[in-house]
Motif scaffolding. Sequence first.
Motif, short mmCIF file in Angstrom:
data_model
loop_
_atom_site.label_atom_id
_atom_site.label_comp_id
_atom_site.label_asym_id
_atom_site.label_seq_id
_atom_site.Cartn_x
_atom_site.Cartn_y
_atom_site.Cartn_z
N ILE A 1 62.92 35.04 38.68
CA ILE A 1 62.80 36.65 38.80
C ILE A 1 61.31 37.33 38.48
N PHE B 1 58.75 36.25 51.20
CA PHE B 1 59.31 34.93 50.57
C PHE B 1 59.34 35.32 48.93
N GLY B 2 58.44 36.12 48.32
CA GLY B 2 58.74 36.52 47.03
C GLY B 2 59.67 37.27 46.67
N VAL B 3 59.93 38.18 47.63
CA VAL B 3 61.15 39.25 47.42
C VAL B 3 62.53 38.22 47.49
N GLN C 1 67.41 36.60 45.34
CA GLN C 1 68.56 35.56 45.24
C GLN C 1 68.64 35.29 43.86
N ASN C 2 67.80 35.22 42.93
CA ASN C 2 68.01 34.96 41.38
C ASN C 2 68.84 35.95 40.80
N TYR C 3 68.32 37.16 41.17
CA TYR C 3 68.90 38.53 40.66
C TYR C 3 70.45 38.28 40.89
N PHE D 1 61.12 37.08 55.38
CA PHE D 1 62.04 35.99 54.63
C PHE D 1 63.13 36.46 54.01
N VAL E 1 57.34 49.31 48.62
CA VAL E 1 56.67 48.70 47.45
C VAL E 1 55.74 47.44 47.89
N THR E 2 56.33 46.61 48.39
CA THR E 2 55.81 45.24 48.75
C THR E 2 55.01 45.31 50.20
N LEU F 1 63.11 35.23 46.53
CA LEU F 1 63.26 34.61 45.38
C LEU F 1 63.76 35.40 44.46
N VAL F 2 63.12 36.79 44.14
CA VAL F 2 63.60 37.60 43.06
C VAL F 2 64.98 38.04 43.50
N ILE G 1 54.74 37.07 55.11
CA ILE G 1 55.63 36.18 55.00
C ILE G 1 55.64 35.69 53.48
N LEU G 2 54.43 35.80 53.12
CA LEU G 2 54.39 35.40 51.66
C LEU G 2 55.04 36.49 50.52
N ALA G 3 54.79 37.75 50.94
CA ALA G 3 55.23 38.79 50.05
C ALA G 3 57.00 38.71 50.31
N VAL H 1 50.01 38.33 45.60
CA VAL H 1 49.73 38.57 46.96
C VAL H 1 49.09 39.98 47.39
N ILE H 2 49.63 41.06 46.76
CA ILE H 2 49.04 42.01 47.14
C ILE H 2 47.76 42.62 46.50
N PHE I 1 54.18 36.83 41.60
CA PHE I 1 53.73 36.07 42.89
C PHE I 1 53.51 37.22 43.81
N ILE I 2 54.39 38.28 44.00
CA ILE I 2 54.18 39.30 44.85
C ILE I 2 53.11 40.25 44.51
#
Lengths: 317, 290
Positions: free
Chosen positions: A290, B103-105, B110-112, B41, B85-86, B107-108, B99-101, A300-301, A296-297
């Motif tokens: 988390i 992908f980060g979302v 899914q684990n949340y 993603f 936000v992203t 991950l967050v 796609i990178l951003a 990227v930004i 990471f985000i």
Amino acid sequence: MRRGQAAVFWTGFAVVVALLIAAPLLLSEYWRRLLTEILIWGLLAMSSDLLIGYTGMVSFGHSAFFGLGMYGAAAALLTSQPPNLWLALFYGLVAAAAVAAFVAYFSTRLRDIYFAITTLIFSQIFYVVIFTWTTVTGGENGLNFEQPALGFGRVLSVPFTPTILHWFVLAVVGGSYLLLRRVTQSPFGMVLQSIRENEARTRAIGYPVERYKIVAVMLSGLFAGLSGVLYAIQNQFAAPDFVFFFVSGETVIYNVIGGIGTLVGPIVGAGFFILLREGLSRFLTEYYLIPLGVIFIAIVIFLPQGLLGFARRWLNQ
Amino acid sequence: MGVSLDQLLIQTINGIVTGMILALVSSGLTLIFGIMDVVNFAHGELFMLGAYVGALTLALTGNFWLALLSASIVIALLGATIYLVTLRPLLGRDPLTTILATFGVSLVLQNYALWQFGAVSRKVAEPIGGHFNLFYLDYPWYRVAVALLSAAIIGGLWLFLKLSKWGIWIRATTQDRMMAQAMGIPVPWVLTGVFAIGSGMAAASGVLFAPFGGVDSAMGLNWILRAFIVVVVGGMGSLGGSIAAAILISLLEAYAALWVSPSQAVIVSFVVLIVTLLFRPTGLFVATSK
């Protein structure tokens, strides 16, 4: 001027390598193991940088190459008696190269996002095959095998202690770095970079862009397979989890965090990610992803060049 | 290999039912991609969170249709927030960064979900209990209802894009973002709205699917991968193409499941993908005009 910069670069390189050679002698068992692992993941990330950073193709399928390297090594270590290190390397590289040729042939027909998605799907193909082909791959349980010795013909054979393994991994990763650096600076690498900058123009000049891309994917897959072999030797098992696309995703994360188009950046990114994971998972257990995802985000930004982005020009001298 | 005709027919119906859910998931993904150039993603995670919101509302109120509605609205709002936000900061950058951003979302999120709801899968009861006789099987009406409902939602989206003022704005933005802005269309809000609609559709499909397979934090993964295959086979950004591809792939997988285990039947969709890439890399069902 350029000679001066080159001298600085090689001095820096020598210092880092010297530190990494000395490190296992100074670190505790836990950290030594982690450092070796960072180098192995760093090699995987570095191989993918050849595509992401230099050719402008984001691969979400590097787990396939890594995993096939792993299973190739497993096949060699299970069939040869006593387990032979060089055979493991050979099988692993052949397996990774075969998969890379297959993936490259199809996925390079597409560009940008489409390339990313097809590589992702292709890695899943190999995941499903490995996961369901239980009789050969051991399915979900994977394969266990013995660690080979570091042997040079019949002359000399040394069992792998953690320190010797670290040096061996360091030698492979360092050698791969020099090779990949040479590749990116070669005329071939220049064409790759021109594809990244302007694919249409590169084609218009007369370069067979598709062929260059296929070779780039195969080369990248080969080094990814190499890291898979190293991981198999370190951990003495191969499991389908390592073919799953999370590994590919982490590879992309290492690249973006460390800075694409630098080759060393991805290794730094892998180190940053893995150390942060170790630190965070002490009090967050498995939910460390988390905060890492948020970081990471943010990178990227706000820091699209990554941690080593500032040194990009200099590292590519 | 004795496969009787009734087995074939049952698998046809099964294939169409899952195909319609897949079409609903993929059309959200396609909508976002076609209009915004964003590969989302996190779409599978929105699907999964939608199923969770649905399951929670259902536990609270006991009304499945209310759960479906509330999940769509909550996740649409979440999608709008994620966009603001992203993704909005990435406007004008290489589409690959999105796609990178996302992908980060993913991950967050899914684990949340794993952290918040635990690893145990939740069961959701079918809202329509009845069965009808299909050869030797009691076939649940709910499955048929799901197919119809998915079709209705997709049809609603199509009408919305075709007829409403927002739909016209959205299509104008797709054609020429700069010109649309010049004509006074609030492009930033159109984009936010599109992302919200796509997210809401993911959530709706998540709720509809929940009674089949239960709800857990990893369920989105399976669907996002299939949806990616669908959008590549159908032609990215083409709504009709992804619906056709979704049904084609689900049917083929359903037939393949007659001979091999379902986990191996997935390979069929991979084969479809490879064949598509070989012969029509732009997509099997791509329309001539975008």
